[in-house]
Design a protein around this motif. Structure first.
Motif, PDB file in Angstrom:
ATOM      1  N   PHE A 186      -4.262  -0.444   3.872  1.00  0.00           N
ATOM      2  CA  PHE A 186      -3.306   0.649   3.921  1.00  0.00           C
ATOM      3  C   PHE A 186      -1.929  -0.291   3.192  1.00  0.00           C
ATOM      4  O   PHE A 186      -1.248  -0.072   2.207  1.00  0.00           O
ATOM      5  N   THR A 187      -1.819  -1.195   3.990  1.00  0.00           N
ATOM      6  CA  THR A 187      -1.692  -2.552   3.569  1.00  0.00           C
ATOM      7  C   THR A 187      -1.037  -2.930   2.458  1.00  0.00           C
ATOM      8  O   THR A 187      -0.564  -3.931   1.934  1.00  0.00           O
ATOM      9  N   GLN A 188      -2.181  -3.325   1.445  1.00  0.00           N
ATOM     10  CA  GLN A 188      -2.079  -4.028   0.338  1.00  0.00           C
ATOM     11  C   GLN A 188      -2.197  -2.618  -0.967  1.00  0.00           C
ATOM     12  O   GLN A 188      -2.188  -2.681  -1.623  1.00  0.00           O
ATOM     13  N   ASN A 189      -2.550  -0.923  -0.413  1.00  0.00           N
ATOM     14  CA  ASN A 189      -1.907  -0.193  -1.624  1.00  0.00           C
ATOM     15  C   ASN A 189      -0.609   0.103  -0.980  1.00  0.00           C
ATOM     16  O   ASN A 189      -0.611   1.549  -2.295  1.00  0.00           O
ATOM     17  N   LEU A 190       0.271   0.577   0.010  1.00  0.00           N
ATOM     18  CA  LEU A 190       1.314   1.247  -0.100  1.00  0.00           C
ATOM     19  C   LEU A 190       1.702   0.167   0.243  1.00  0.00           C
ATOM     20  O   LEU A 190       2.388  -0.768   0.797  1.00  0.00           O
ATOM     21  N   PRO A 191       3.499   0.448   0.263  1.00  0.00           N
ATOM     22  CA  PRO A 191       4.659  -0.807   0.479  1.00  0.00           C
ATOM     23  C   PRO A 191       4.362  -0.780   2.322  1.00  0.00           C
ATOM     24  O   PRO A 191       4.840   0.056   2.679  1.00  0.00           O
TER      25      PRO A 191
END
Length: 223
Positions: free
Chosen positions: A180-185
């Motif tokens: 999530f954190t690498q693919n969402l702002p």
């Protein structure tokens, strides 16, 4: 497919999942609490417990005027365990709550604002060093009480992502979180709502025995 293209597909898929869940369930208004300390207490009490039982335990603490850092810190352990009995594992959880308030008072003068003045990485390490606080509880405190953009991973999230074919190669908390954190702002509001929606979906549809026919993610799911 190159790495950047692959990440773009994952990002688009994660956002599609989010928007479908939001359309289906609407805003979840998490965390249901009156202030950050109540969030922290709830995050500890909800370990291995149904939320309705946590709500009863919190109501007991409120009725006893014990739902502040100083009041809970001064409350005798046996009395605390009695008040939180509905949440289950009440003796262990009483010790965990005491461990948190002991740390808060010994290092931060009992002031949550001083604790939350730490940067996110330092705050997470501090929380993880307290007895009874693991990654999910620590991140729930950071997201819902400190209002920082960190993604909470729980059993519902792992189950849904695995069925959608999005589980990382490494079955670890960090690997799921990085998805999530690498693919969402890094958006606190987005992370808050997304996690809450995944919990709702995992409870009512994507259960251990899934109820697939009404699932709003059915078209995306190879399961």
């Amino acid at each position: 497919m190159g790495q950047e293209a692959g990440m773009a597909v994952i990002r688009e898929t994660l956002l599609e999942i989010y928007h479908r869940l939001l359309t289906c369930y609407g805003p979840q208004h998490w965390w249901p609490a009156e202030g950050p300390f109540e969030v922290i207490v709830g995050a500890i009490l909800t370990q291995s417990a149904a939320w309705k039982n946590v709500e009863q335990a919190i109501s007991n603490l409120k009725a006893a005027k014990a739902l502040t850092p100083s009041a809970l810190h001064e409350l005798p352990l046996d009395r605390l365990a009695h008040l939180i009995h509905p949440s289950g594992y009440y003796r262990a959880k009483a010790i965990k709550l005491k461990a948190f308030t002991d740390r808060l008072h010994s290092r931060y003068g009992g002031d949550l604002e001083q604790l939350f003045a730490l940067d996110t990485a330092a705050l997470r390490q501090e929380l993880l060093s307290i007895h009874g606080i693991g990654p999910e509880t620590a991140d729930s405190i950071i997201l819902y009480a400190a209002k920082r953009p960190i993604f909470v991973i729980d059993a519902y999230t792992k189950r849904i992502l695995s069925r959608l074919g999005l589980a990382p190669e490494t079955d670890s908390y960090h690997a799921f979180q990085a998805l999530f954190t690498q693919n969402l702002p890094p958006d606190e509001g987005l992370y808050n709502e997304y996690h809450a929606l995944l919990v709702r979906h995992g409870k009512v549809v994507c259960r251990r025995v899934p109820h697939c026919s009404p699932c709003c993610l059915r078209e995306l799911c190879p399961y």
